[in-house]
Design a protein around this motif. Structure first.
Motif, PDB file in Angstrom:
ATOM      1  N   ALA A 158      -0.178   2.402  -4.442  1.00 33.11           N
ATOM      2  CA  ALA A 158      -1.603   2.561  -4.135  1.00 33.11           C
ATOM      3  C   ALA A 158      -2.102   3.956  -4.477  1.00 33.11           C
ATOM      4  O   ALA A 158      -3.294   4.147  -4.728  1.00 33.11           O
ATOM      5  CB  ALA A 158      -1.849   2.266  -2.654  1.00 33.11           C
ATOM      6  N   GLY A 159      -1.193   4.940  -4.501  1.00 33.42           N
ATOM      7  CA  GLY A 159      -1.605   6.287  -4.889  1.00 33.42           C
ATOM      8  C   GLY A 159      -2.156   6.328  -6.299  1.00 33.42           C
ATOM      9  O   GLY A 159      -3.078   7.088  -6.611  1.00 33.42           O
ATOM     10  N   ILE A 160      -1.597   5.487  -7.166  1.00 34.70           N
ATOM     11  CA  ILE A 160      -2.100   5.393  -8.540  1.00 34.70           C
ATOM     12  C   ILE A 160      -3.517   4.829  -8.535  1.00 34.70           C
ATOM     13  O   ILE A 160      -4.381   5.248  -9.310  1.00 34.70           O
ATOM     14  CB  ILE A 160      -1.162   4.509  -9.387  1.00 34.70           C
ATOM     15  CG1 ILE A 160       0.229   5.149  -9.458  1.00 34.70           C
ATOM     16  CG2 ILE A 160      -1.729   4.298 -10.787  1.00 34.70           C
ATOM     17  CD1 ILE A 160       1.260   4.288 -10.159  1.00 34.70           C
ATOM     18  N   ALA A 205     -12.263   6.509  -2.591  1.00 33.61           N
ATOM     19  CA  ALA A 205     -10.926   6.877  -3.059  1.00 33.61           C
ATOM     20  C   ALA A 205     -10.253   7.797  -2.052  1.00 33.61           C
ATOM     21  O   ALA A 205      -9.066   7.637  -1.723  1.00 33.61           O
ATOM     22  CB  ALA A 205     -11.014   7.552  -4.426  1.00 33.61           C
ATOM     23  N   ASP A 206     -11.020   8.771  -1.544  1.00 36.15           N
ATOM     24  CA  ASP A 206     -10.480   9.666  -0.512  1.00 36.15           C
ATOM     25  C   ASP A 206     -10.152   8.875   0.760  1.00 36.15           C
ATOM     26  O   ASP A 206      -9.129   9.115   1.410  1.00 36.15           O
ATOM     27  CB  ASP A 206     -11.486  10.771  -0.185  1.00 36.15           C
ATOM     28  CG  ASP A 206     -11.650  11.767  -1.326  1.00 36.15           C
ATOM     29  OD1 ASP A 206     -10.695  11.917  -2.117  1.00 36.15           O
ATOM     30  OD2 ASP A 206     -12.726  12.385  -1.426  1.00 36.15           O
ATOM     31  N   VAL A 217      -4.347  -3.660  -6.665  1.00 33.69           N
ATOM     32  CA  VAL A 217      -3.681  -3.040  -5.512  1.00 33.69           C
ATOM     33  C   VAL A 217      -4.464  -3.332  -4.229  1.00 33.69           C
ATOM     34  O   VAL A 217      -3.891  -3.711  -3.203  1.00 33.69           O
ATOM     35  CB  VAL A 217      -3.547  -1.519  -5.720  1.00 33.69           C
ATOM     36  CG1 VAL A 217      -3.054  -0.843  -4.442  1.00 33.69           C
ATOM     37  CG2 VAL A 217      -2.598  -1.220  -6.866  1.00 33.69           C
ATOM     38  N   ILE A 218      -5.788  -3.167  -4.289  1.00 33.60           N
ATOM     39  CA  ILE A 218      -6.627  -3.365  -3.097  1.00 33.60           C
ATOM     40  C   ILE A 218      -6.546  -4.809  -2.615  1.00 33.60           C
ATOM     41  O   ILE A 218      -6.396  -5.083  -1.421  1.00 33.60           O
ATOM     42  CB  ILE A 218      -8.083  -2.975  -3.407  1.00 33.60           C
ATOM     43  CG1 ILE A 218      -8.183  -1.448  -3.626  1.00 33.60           C
ATOM     44  CG2 ILE A 218      -9.022  -3.398  -2.285  1.00 33.60           C
ATOM     45  CD1 ILE A 218      -9.496  -1.007  -4.229  1.00 33.60           C
ATOM     46  N   ARG A 219      -6.624  -5.757  -3.554  1.00 32.94           N
ATOM     47  CA  ARG A 219      -6.605  -7.180  -3.165  1.00 32.94           C
ATOM     48  C   ARG A 219      -5.224  -7.599  -2.657  1.00 32.94           C
ATOM     49  O   ARG A 219      -5.119  -8.428  -1.750  1.00 32.94           O
ATOM     50  CB  ARG A 219      -7.058  -8.032  -4.343  1.00 32.94           C
ATOM     51  CG  ARG A 219      -8.566  -7.895  -4.563  1.00 32.94           C
ATOM     52  CD  ARG A 219      -9.047  -8.419  -5.888  1.00 32.94           C
ATOM     53  NE  ARG A 219     -10.484  -8.162  -6.032  1.00 32.94           N
ATOM     54  CZ  ARG A 219     -11.159  -8.332  -7.150  1.00 32.94           C
ATOM     55  NH1 ARG A 219     -10.540  -8.752  -8.248  1.00 32.94           N
ATOM     56  NH2 ARG A 219     -12.450  -8.070  -7.193  1.00 32.94           N
ATOM     57  N   LEU A 271       0.826  -1.204   0.000  1.00 25.58           N
ATOM     58  CA  LEU A 271       0.000   0.000   0.000  1.00 25.58           C
ATOM     59  C   LEU A 271       0.864   1.260   0.000  1.00 25.58           C
ATOM     60  O   LEU A 271       0.475   2.303   0.511  1.00 25.58           O
ATOM     61  CB  LEU A 271      -0.919  -0.003   1.226  1.00 25.58           C
ATOM     62  CG  LEU A 271      -1.958  -1.129   1.239  1.00 25.58           C
ATOM     63  CD1 LEU A 271      -2.762  -1.097   2.529  1.00 25.58           C
ATOM     64  CD2 LEU A 271      -2.886  -1.036   0.046  1.00 25.58           C
ATOM     65  N   ASP A 272       2.043   1.146  -0.597  1.00 25.92           N
ATOM     66  CA  ASP A 272       2.919   2.312  -0.703  1.00 25.92           C
ATOM     67  C   ASP A 272       2.266   3.386  -1.565  1.00 25.92           C
ATOM     68  O   ASP A 272       1.544   3.091  -2.515  1.00 25.92           O
ATOM     69  CB  ASP A 272       4.256   1.877  -1.322  1.00 25.92           C
ATOM     70  CG  ASP A 272       5.230   3.037  -1.404  1.00 25.92           C
ATOM     71  OD1 ASP A 272       5.369   3.589  -2.504  1.00 25.92           O
ATOM     72  OD2 ASP A 272       5.822   3.402  -0.385  1.00 25.92           O
TER      73      ASP A 272
END
Length: 563
Positions: free
Chosen positions: A67-69, A197-198, A451-453, A62-63
């Motif tokens: 994860a920002g992307i 997203a926020d 990314v989430i998974r 979750l860097d």
């Protein structure tokens, strides 16, 4: 664990030989006890390393750079969904323009086809009116070839228009399906997606903060445990000091002396060794108690570590990520339909371009056919002047051919405007596509889900493995504290042994033989010491004449103590 217990009454009756044997047994087993505690603390240090590695796995997944992307992708998709009604309305308007242009084109093509068929009929009439005159028949045959070529191009026109109409229908059908799906989730899902997203962005910050806190606590605990690991030398130093006492008793046992020298020498040595044991017990009680207290002081940190890790798997961890996963899943059907509509729209761009190019080319061929037919009609009328009455009959038909040739030209000129309209719509679609928000929605959602998974999996692993390690750490430190706490009884054993030794009679006036014996024995005892404190106690508990000499013997030895 059984330890030597000697009370004051026993001190008057226990034999020195028995005491020496019991102290030797205590020294022999003491090192093993503290080595076991050291091994446990070393395992605790390795366990903390694994905890830190587990948490770093979560922060890696979750860097912000990764994860920002995903956060950006989710917001882009939400913006695309918000814009969907307007985009769909524009698409429907564009399809309507294409449909209108196609129908106008088809109407003109049908007029041209009708004109060509009539011209074919007039060609046959010319042959009949000319009664087979070769000159007229040649003109008619040439015109027939031109008309056949024109009909072929018209059939190509109609086929292309049919393909275009079918494509328009396909896009409109996709649009209707898209509108149906959109009603189910708009505007709630885009708003939720933006909110999530926020929240994901905030979660990244929380995870980073949690990881820093866990790492800080873990490294603090690790540092303290490492310090305690060094402090376990208290077991080794105490063992050495007890062994020195046992060795001194063996030196004393090795002497064969007459009374009262034996009693006097024994009294001096026993009182010296009692002082050494008493000091050892004081140091051991202090250092061992400090170790136990330090281990207990780690409990808030270790339990806090476990709480942080378990919280990351609770409301702040995997369930949160699963909620976002679910939210993204809810728009999967819609995005699939949207992608299909976009793909059909994109295919329209190519088809319209192809249609415009092909129709323009065929129109040029048809214009040549029309010009040729007009030329044939004109030449036929000129030929009629040479053939008298026969020519008059043919001239009437040739006039009709000229009229329909002009009608064919009018129909062709009507085709130009709808073809231009198609070209404009095609350019507008291309511009809209180039300026559209976000790009491939499906790819962005897939990227975000990946990314989430991955975050879910890493969080699961960190909670499962890190939580197990944290619980094991708590257990290891508790076991070590209990074991060292149990060893505190060794201090009492040394004090009780000191009572036994101090019970020996210490004569205030020593004989010359006693002094001579001590002059040899006390330096031998002094050579056993490995710590400065032992030498200080020795100097303070021997007859005045022996203190300096004994201390000088060991001045080059290692003076390092435990602390």
């Amino acid at each position: 664990m059984q330890h030597l217990r000697i009370d004051t009454a026993q001190a008057m009756t226990i034999e020195a030989a028995d005491l020496k044997r019991m102290l030797a047994l205590m020294a022999a087993s003491m090192d093993a006890r503290f080595v076991r505690a050291g091994t446990t603390l070393a395992t605790a240090i390795d366990t903390i390393d694994r905890i830190i590695t587990s948490i770093e796995g979560v922060t890696g997944a979750l860097d912000e750079s990764v994860a920002g992307i995903a956060v950006t992708s989710l917001k882009d998709v939400a913006a695309q969904l918000d814009a969907l009604p307007a985009v769909q309305a524009e698409r429907e308007a564009d399809m309507a323009r294409i449909g209108t242009a196609s129908r106008v084109l088809r109407d003109h093509v049908m007029d041209m086809r009708q004109a060509l068929r009539v011209l074919h009929i007039y060609g046959m009439n010319i042959k009949i009116a000319a009664s087979g005159e070769p000159a007229f028949v040649g003109f008619v045959n040439d015109m027939g070839q031109r008309l056949a070529a024109g009909e072929e191009h018209l059939e190509g026109f109609l086929a292309k228009l049919k393909e275009l109409s079918g494509s328009v229908g396909s896009v409109q059908q996709a649009g209707r399906l898209l509108a149906t799906e959109a009603k189910k989730i708009l505007p709630a899902v885009p708003k939720r997606l933006t909110h999530d997203a926020d929240a994901l962005h905030g979660h990244l910050g929380n995870v980073a903060a949690m990881a820093r806190e866990v790492a800080s606590i873990a490294r603090t605990v690790q540092g303290r445990v490492a310090t305690m690991l060094g402090a376990l030398q208290v077991g080794d130093s105490t063992r050495q000091r007890v062994e020195h006492v046992v060795s001194a008793l063996q030196l004393l046992d090795g002497l064969t002396l007459a009374e009262p020298v034996q009693e006097e020498v024994t009294g001096v040595v026993h009182h010296l060794l009692a002082a050494l044991l008493e000091a050892s017990s004081v140091d051991f009680d202090r250092d061992a108690s400090l170790l136990v207290a330090s281990l207990k002081a780690l409990q808030p940190d270790t339990h806090g570590l476990l709480t942080l890790i378990e919280d990351d798997g609770g409301s702040n961890g995997r369930p949160f990520l699963m909620q976002i996963d679910q939210a993204v899943g809810e728009i999967a059907i819609l995005t699939g339909q949207l992608q299909e509509a976009d793909q059909r729209s994109a295919s329209m761009l190519g088809l319209i371009t192809e249609t415009v190019d092909e129709l323009t080319g065929r129109l040029e061929h048809l214009q040549r056919v029309q010009f040729n037919v007009q030329d044939i009609a004109t030449n036929t009328r000129l030929l009629c002047r040479r053939h008298g009455d026969l020519g008059k009959a043919v001239s009437v038909v040739a006039g009709e051919v000229d009229i329909y040739a002009h009608s064919l030209g009018n129909a062709m000129r009507g085709i130009g405007q709808p073809i231009h309209e198609l070209a404009e719509v095609n350019a507008a679609l291309a511009t809209k596509r180039d300026n559209s928000i976000g790009g491939d929605m499906g790819a962005k959602l897939a990227q975000a889900l990946t990314v989430i998974r991955e975050g879910c999996q890493r969080t699961d692993m960190a909670v499962r493995e890190g939580g197990d390690d944290a619980r094991q750490l708590i257990e290891l430190l508790t076991i070590t504290g209990d074991e060292i706490g149990a060893e505190l009884a060794l201090g009492a054993t040394m004090r009780q042994a000191a009572i036994v030794l101090s019970a020996s009679t210490l004569s205030p006036d020593l004989s010359d033989d006693t002094l001579a014996t001590l002059g040899t024995l006390l330096p031998q005892i002094a050579t056993l010491y490995t710590m400065a404190q032992e030498r200080d106690i020795h100097a303070a508990n021997v007859p005045p004449g022996f203190a300096v000499a004994s201390a000088v013997i060991e001045e080059d030895e290692d003076d390092d103590g435990l602390f």
